[in-house]
Design a protein around this motif. Sequence first.
Motif, PDB file in Angstrom:
ATOM      1  N   LEU A 157       0.821  -1.212   0.000  1.00  0.00           N
ATOM      2  CA  LEU A 157       0.000   0.000   0.000  1.00  0.00           C
ATOM      3  C   LEU A 157       0.858   1.266   0.000  1.00  0.00           C
ATOM      4  O   LEU A 157       0.457   2.300  -0.536  1.00  0.00           O
ATOM      5  CB  LEU A 157      -0.934  -0.005   1.211  1.00  0.00           C
ATOM      6  N   GLU A 158       2.045   1.177   0.575  1.00  0.00           N
ATOM      7  CA  GLU A 158       2.956   2.328   0.582  1.00  0.00           C
ATOM      8  C   GLU A 158       3.571   2.551  -0.789  1.00  0.00           C
ATOM      9  O   GLU A 158       3.558   3.671  -1.323  1.00  0.00           O
ATOM     10  CB  GLU A 158       4.054   2.116   1.619  1.00  0.00           C
ATOM     11  N   SER A 159       4.115   1.488  -1.392  1.00  0.00           N
ATOM     12  CA  SER A 159       4.857   1.652  -2.645  1.00  0.00           C
ATOM     13  C   SER A 159       3.940   1.847  -3.847  1.00  0.00           C
ATOM     14  O   SER A 159       4.267   2.589  -4.773  1.00  0.00           O
ATOM     15  CB  SER A 159       5.759   0.436  -2.888  1.00  0.00           C
ATOM     16  N   VAL A 160       2.773   1.197  -3.858  1.00  0.00           N
ATOM     17  CA  VAL A 160       1.879   1.280  -5.018  1.00  0.00           C
ATOM     18  C   VAL A 160       0.899   2.439  -4.900  1.00  0.00           C
ATOM     19  O   VAL A 160       0.600   3.122  -5.896  1.00  0.00           O
ATOM     20  CB  VAL A 160       1.115  -0.052  -5.206  1.00  0.00           C
ATOM     21  N   TYR A 161       0.425   2.721  -3.689  1.00  0.00           N
ATOM     22  CA  TYR A 161      -0.606   3.746  -3.515  1.00  0.00           C
ATOM     23  C   TYR A 161      -0.135   4.949  -2.695  1.00  0.00           C
ATOM     24  O   TYR A 161      -0.890   5.895  -2.498  1.00  0.00           O
ATOM     25  CB  TYR A 161      -1.859   3.135  -2.874  1.00  0.00           C
ATOM     26  N   GLY A 162       1.112   4.905  -2.205  1.00  0.00           N
ATOM     27  CA  GLY A 162       1.682   6.052  -1.514  1.00  0.00           C
ATOM     28  C   GLY A 162       1.039   6.365  -0.180  1.00  0.00           C
ATOM     29  O   GLY A 162       1.060   7.525   0.265  1.00  0.00           O
ATOM     30  N   LEU A 163       0.478   5.380   0.504  1.00  0.00           N
ATOM     31  CA  LEU A 163      -0.184   5.619   1.784  1.00  0.00           C
ATOM     32  C   LEU A 163       0.836   5.703   2.914  1.00  0.00           C
ATOM     33  O   LEU A 163       1.847   4.991   2.922  1.00  0.00           O
ATOM     34  CB  LEU A 163      -1.189   4.503   2.078  1.00  0.00           C
ATOM     35  N   ASN A 164       0.567   6.571   3.886  1.00  0.00           N
ATOM     36  CA  ASN A 164       1.465   6.659   5.042  1.00  0.00           C
ATOM     37  C   ASN A 164       1.108   5.578   6.064  1.00  0.00           C
ATOM     38  O   ASN A 164       0.169   4.795   5.867  1.00  0.00           O
ATOM     39  CB  ASN A 164       1.402   8.056   5.669  1.00  0.00           C
ATOM     40  N   GLY A 165       1.851   5.546   7.180  1.00  0.00           N
ATOM     41  CA  GLY A 165       1.679   4.485   8.162  1.00  0.00           C
ATOM     42  C   GLY A 165       0.277   4.399   8.730  1.00  0.00           C
ATOM     43  O   GLY A 165      -0.297   3.315   8.863  1.00  0.00           O
ATOM     44  N   VAL A 166      -0.310   5.534   9.074  1.00  0.00           N
ATOM     45  CA  VAL A 166      -1.655   5.535   9.657  1.00  0.00           C
ATOM     46  C   VAL A 166      -2.680   5.096   8.625  1.00  0.00           C
ATOM     47  O   VAL A 166      -3.598   4.315   8.921  1.00  0.00           O
ATOM     48  CB  VAL A 166      -1.998   6.928  10.213  1.00  0.00           C
ATOM     49  N   GLU A 167      -2.557   5.558   7.380  1.00  0.00           N
ATOM     50  CA  GLU A 167      -3.492   5.170   6.315  1.00  0.00           C
ATOM     51  C   GLU A 167      -3.401   3.679   6.024  1.00  0.00           C
ATOM     52  O   GLU A 167      -4.426   3.010   5.825  1.00  0.00           O
ATOM     53  CB  GLU A 167      -3.198   5.987   5.047  1.00  0.00           C
TER      54      GLU A 167
END
Length: 409
Positions: A250-260
């Motif tokens: 979710l971080e690398s593909v969608y750029g979400l931060n830790g809380v997201e």
Amino acid sequence: MSSTPAPKIIHKRAYYIFIISSLLFGLGQFHRLSGAVTITAIAEDLVFAVDSLGFLAAALFFTSALLQVPNGMLLDRFGPRRLIPVYVGGAILGCLVLAYATTYEEVVLGRVLLGAGFSVTMMSSYVLFAKWFPADRFATVASWLMAASGIGSILASYPLSLFIDLYGWRLAYLIVGAFTMLAVIVGVMVIKDTPPDYKVHKDQPLSIRDSIRGYVGVLKYPRFFYLLAMGAVAFGPATTILGMWGGPYLESVYGLNGVERGQILFLMVIAVPFGALFFGPLDRRFKSRKKIILCAVAAEIAAFLVLGLFDNLALWVVCTLFIAIAFLQQHYVVLAAQCRASFPDHMVGRANSTLNLTSILGVGFMQSLFGWGLHFSAEAGYQISYIGIAVMLVMSMLLYLRFDETIKA
């Protein structure tokens, strides 16, 4: 081989045993599923390479798998009451090691201790339930166990992510370690291996040699191999996402931060107890457990194929598929009931620990699969891994089709 008669009444202590078993198993679930949050935070703090995280995540599962065979023998020989304090004591030590870790090797050691310490909690629960509850209630009680332990899974996602953002991952391990110690102390006071009116089976192992000999009987069960084939993919799919790779994906593909990321994983773990409560009663409503399991696995295959074959999926689609996978994985309670019903009480520990062995090995393999996929292709690694899991599910389902649920041990 006949089974020991199931208890005719449910003693009050059985409910206390269920509560403490759920608490201990829930703590184990917390550590199994918290990797997506904690390992990412630890890696950023201690500067670990991304391609080393697969082994770091899998170390807990491979250790737990390695101990399943001796666990089954020890449980059938000595009982859960003696083993739980020893094993979970190792997990408490693992929390302390992680809380003060400064190197990659120390983090691996901490994960290994957690895997070893909580390797016995599910099987000890099953052994206790087999003796304290009627046989026809096993799947239902097992589903309650999964649902109740879902609290640990829930805490391992968004709440843990938020706590780490505020106070850090070291304090989180110290608090969990202290709570685990309290749970063990209560467990020693509450747990008894058998109810007062329980009649010990004449073939109950009296020595480790008897337990080893009894494993031959477990493995000789007609077509047990095909049951184990399904066990190999029972836990891995959802646990791989929740326990490690969902966060980085979710971080690398969608750029979400830790809380997201934690919020989406939180929705997945919310689905776990609902899935357990859904599948548990089905065991008593349908004559064929096999059909229930096959339907659930077919739906899992479809979900992973969508994740693997389609580019640029909308975030809400990915979120929906993740939740569905977490929900469907709870068919394991039906598979465990199928295994339990196939063996007499004095072999439940060895039979279900063998099934659990294949399940945990499957988790470790799938955890590593994502690391291999990303090493092969940084751009398409996740999709390759999703397709790989779908292929594993198809192969296991084809083998499981040959399992005959009418044959008894």
